[in-house]
Write a protein that holds these residues in place. Structure first.
Motif, PDB file in Angstrom:
ATOM      1  N   PRO A   1      43.428  28.463  39.567  1.00 26.38           N
ATOM      2  CA  PRO A   1      43.648  27.789  38.280  1.00 26.38           C
ATOM      3  C   PRO A   1      42.418  27.717  37.386  1.00 26.38           C
ATOM      4  N   ALA A   2      41.252  27.573  37.979  1.00 27.67           N
ATOM      5  CA  ALA A   2      40.030  27.443  37.176  1.00 27.67           C
ATOM      6  C   ALA A   2      39.531  28.786  36.660  1.00 27.67           C
ATOM      7  N   ILE A   3      40.131  29.891  37.133  1.00 29.69           N
ATOM      8  CA  ILE A   3      39.643  31.225  36.765  1.00 29.69           C
ATOM      9  C   ILE A   3      40.706  32.011  36.005  1.00 29.69           C
ATOM     10  N   ARG A   4      41.741  32.446  36.705  1.00 30.26           N
ATOM     11  CA  ARG A   4      42.881  33.173  36.139  1.00 30.26           C
ATOM     12  C   ARG A   4      42.462  34.324  35.213  1.00 30.26           C
ATOM     13  N   LYS A   5      41.647  35.214  35.771  1.00 30.12           N
ATOM     14  CA  LYS A   5      41.224  36.405  35.040  1.00 30.12           C
ATOM     15  C   LYS A   5      40.619  37.393  36.026  1.00 30.12           C
ATOM     16  N   VAL A   6      40.305  38.591  35.528  1.00 33.28           N
ATOM     17  CA  VAL A   6      39.610  39.589  36.332  1.00 33.28           C
ATOM     18  C   VAL A   6      38.116  39.296  36.277  1.00 33.28           C
ATOM     19  N   LEU A   7      37.487  39.260  37.429  1.00 34.89           N
ATOM     20  CA  LEU A   7      36.060  38.958  37.499  1.00 34.89           C
ATOM     21  C   LEU A   7      35.446  39.553  38.753  1.00 34.89           C
ATOM     22  N   ASP A   8      34.129  39.540  38.815  1.00 38.90           N
ATOM     23  CA  ASP A   8      33.382  39.931  40.009  1.00 38.90           C
ATOM     24  C   ASP A   8      32.948  38.664  40.743  1.00 38.90           C
ATOM     25  N   GLU A   9      33.182  38.651  42.069  1.00 36.77           N
ATOM     26  CA  GLU A   9      32.707  37.540  42.887  1.00 36.77           C
ATOM     27  C   GLU A   9      31.923  38.087  44.067  1.00 36.77           C
ATOM     28  N   ASP A  10      30.963  37.302  44.523  1.00 39.41           N
ATOM     29  CA  ASP A  10      30.168  37.691  45.679  1.00 39.41           C
ATOM     30  C   ASP A  10      31.098  37.962  46.864  1.00 39.41           C
ATOM     31  N   PHE A  11      31.064  39.189  47.365  1.00 34.96           N
ATOM     32  CA  PHE A  11      32.003  39.610  48.402  1.00 34.96           C
ATOM     33  C   PHE A  11      31.820  38.838  49.702  1.00 34.96           C
ATOM     34  N   ILE A  12      30.590  38.657  50.125  1.00 35.51           N
ATOM     35  CA  ILE A  12      30.335  37.989  51.404  1.00 35.51           C
ATOM     36  C   ILE A  12      30.810  36.548  51.362  1.00 35.51           C
TER      37      ILE A  12
END
Length: 241
Positions: free
Chosen positions: A215-226
């Protein structure tokens, strides 16, 4: 076949230019990184496709809103395309099998790509995971209570390999490549994965590029994989050919 096309923030002419530029990138992973990058900050929405057991399938292109699976659908189809018209043709091949646009022939599961899109991707889970990879037999689409995950789709028994999250050490992570399609293994009956994204390497950092439904994001993004994988069951890796 009915079609609904929403090119989002781009015109067809702009997409033609983007796809022509991407077609000049020889490395498959680099091309996927470039294409998927244009989707950063595109909004998340579930259920953008039309078709179910009682509703005729509609060929939908919605670049304004994506879920995790339509996001990789569009990226993989664009990877093979030098124009928007080519993308439309390739999306049919990526999203459906047996050259038939129908709800029954839509790829509903991540490992359907291994089964039906073997010309596009290969399963490298056992290669990247080595002896740490685990093989399980799952009855996809059949829940523990006997109901279906997706109504109208016949359950299928499938051998699935995944790398447990606690086995994602430096050796395994170093084998992951930019452009790899990452499936977050699900330990629930009837499912192969709970989520999908794309591996992106940047220097000594590794990210998962994905369409987040949080809910706080709801978009395409990059996140730290680990960090992202810390509390997940495991990983399935498909590599573009």
């Amino acid at each position: 076949m009915k079609q609904i096309i929403n090119t989002g923030k781009w015109t067809v002419e702009e997409l033609d230019r983007i796809l022509h530029e991407s077609s000049c990138i020889e490395d498959a992973g680099a091309r996927i990184e470039f294409i998927s990058g244009i989707f950063l900050d595109v909004g998340y929405s579930g259920s953008t496709l039309i078709g179910d057991v009682t509703t005729p399938e509609v060929f939908v292109v919605n670049l304004a809103k994506v879920d995790c699976f339509t996001f990789i659908d569009y990226v993989e189809a664009m990877r093979h395309s030098g124009s928007f018209s080519g993308f439309m043709e390739n999306l049919e091949r990526v999203r459906y099998h047996a050259d038939l646009i129908s709800f029954e022939n839509r790829n509903h599961f991540f490992t359907d790509w291994i089964e039906y899109n073997g010309g596009f991707v290969e399963d490298v889970t056992d290669i990247d995971g080595g002896h740490k990879a685990i093989q399980v037999i799952k009855k996809l689409n059949l829940k523990k209570d006997g109901t279906y995950v997706v109504d109208g789709i016949k359950p299928v028994e499938r051998n699935i390999e995944y790398i447990p999250a606690n086995a994602l050490d430096n050796t395994v992570i170093e084998r992951l490549k930019t452009g790899d399609y990452a499936g977050i293994y699900s330990d629930e009956e009837g499912l192969d994965v709970s989520h999908v994204g794309i591996i992106i390497r940047a220097g000594d950092k590794i990210y998962i590029r994905h369409a987040s439904s949080r809910p706080a994001i709801r978009k395409v993004l990059d996140e730290d994989f680990i960090k992202y994988m810390a509390e997940k069951p495991g990983l399935i890796v498909l590599r573009p050919k």
